[in-house]
Design a protein around this motif. Structure first.
Motif, PDB file in Angstrom:
ATOM      1  N   GLU A  42       0.841  -1.205   0.000  1.00  0.00           N
ATOM      2  CA  GLU A  42       0.000   0.000   0.000  1.00  0.00           C
ATOM      3  C   GLU A  42       0.875   1.252   0.000  1.00  0.00           C
ATOM      4  O   GLU A  42       0.678   2.162  -0.813  1.00  0.00           O
ATOM      5  N   VAL A  60      -4.222   4.003  -0.855  1.00  0.00           N
ATOM      6  CA  VAL A  60      -4.381   2.635  -1.349  1.00  0.00           C
ATOM      7  C   VAL A  60      -4.696   1.747  -0.156  1.00  0.00           C
ATOM      8  O   VAL A  60      -3.977   1.776   0.843  1.00  0.00           O
ATOM      9  N   THR A  61      -5.756   0.970  -0.277  1.00  0.00           N
ATOM     10  CA  THR A  61      -6.128   0.037   0.774  1.00  0.00           C
ATOM     11  C   THR A  61      -6.262  -1.356   0.168  1.00  0.00           C
ATOM     12  O   THR A  61      -7.050  -1.556  -0.758  1.00  0.00           O
ATOM     13  N   LEU A  86      -8.071  -4.228  -4.160  1.00  0.00           N
ATOM     14  CA  LEU A  86      -7.719  -2.828  -3.920  1.00  0.00           C
ATOM     15  C   LEU A  86      -8.918  -1.896  -3.840  1.00  0.00           C
ATOM     16  O   LEU A  86      -9.898  -2.063  -4.566  1.00  0.00           O
TER      17      LEU A  86
END
Length: 122
Positions: A42, A60-61, A86
């Protein structure tokens, strides 16, 4: 009928956001991914995309629940990164126009979309 084909600042900002998503997705798709590497991936993705012009914020996860479900059905300890793991948010500021974009799963597809376009001076 208008004959001016010069893109507006808002259109150029949306184009810039699209470039960021194309880079993010195609640069990192296929990267080996495990629950233990998710947070470092991430961070790497965020930092790489934030280097690009006009990009002001990237989040970003990795969807660890989806990742863990995938790995539960596998004998491997990792899988490859695809859009289904994502959720991404990118903010671009171009000539005073701020574009918020997002990628998230919709109907089994990692859909990238423009969420909002606004004058960043407001």
């Amino acid at each position: 009928m208008s004959t001016d084909t010069t893109p507006s600042d808002a259109e150029a900002a949306c184009f810039e956001a699209g470039i960021k998503f194309g880079t993010l997705y195609h640069q990192f798709a296929g990267t080996p991914l495990s629950p233990s590497s998710a947070s470092s991936l991430e961070a790497a993705m965020e930092e790489a995309i934030e280097n690009q012009p006009h990009c002001t914020d990237v989040t970003v996860t990795v969807q660890t629940d989806a990742l863990e479900a995938e790995l539960a059905e596998s004998t491997a300890e990792y899988t490859e990164l695809t859009g289904r793991f994502l959720e991404v948010e990118i903010v671009v500021d171009y000539e005073g126009m701020e574009v918020l974009t997002r990628m998230e799963m919709e109907d089994g597809y990692p859909l990238m979309r423009v969420v909002s376009v606004r004058d960043s001076d407001c």
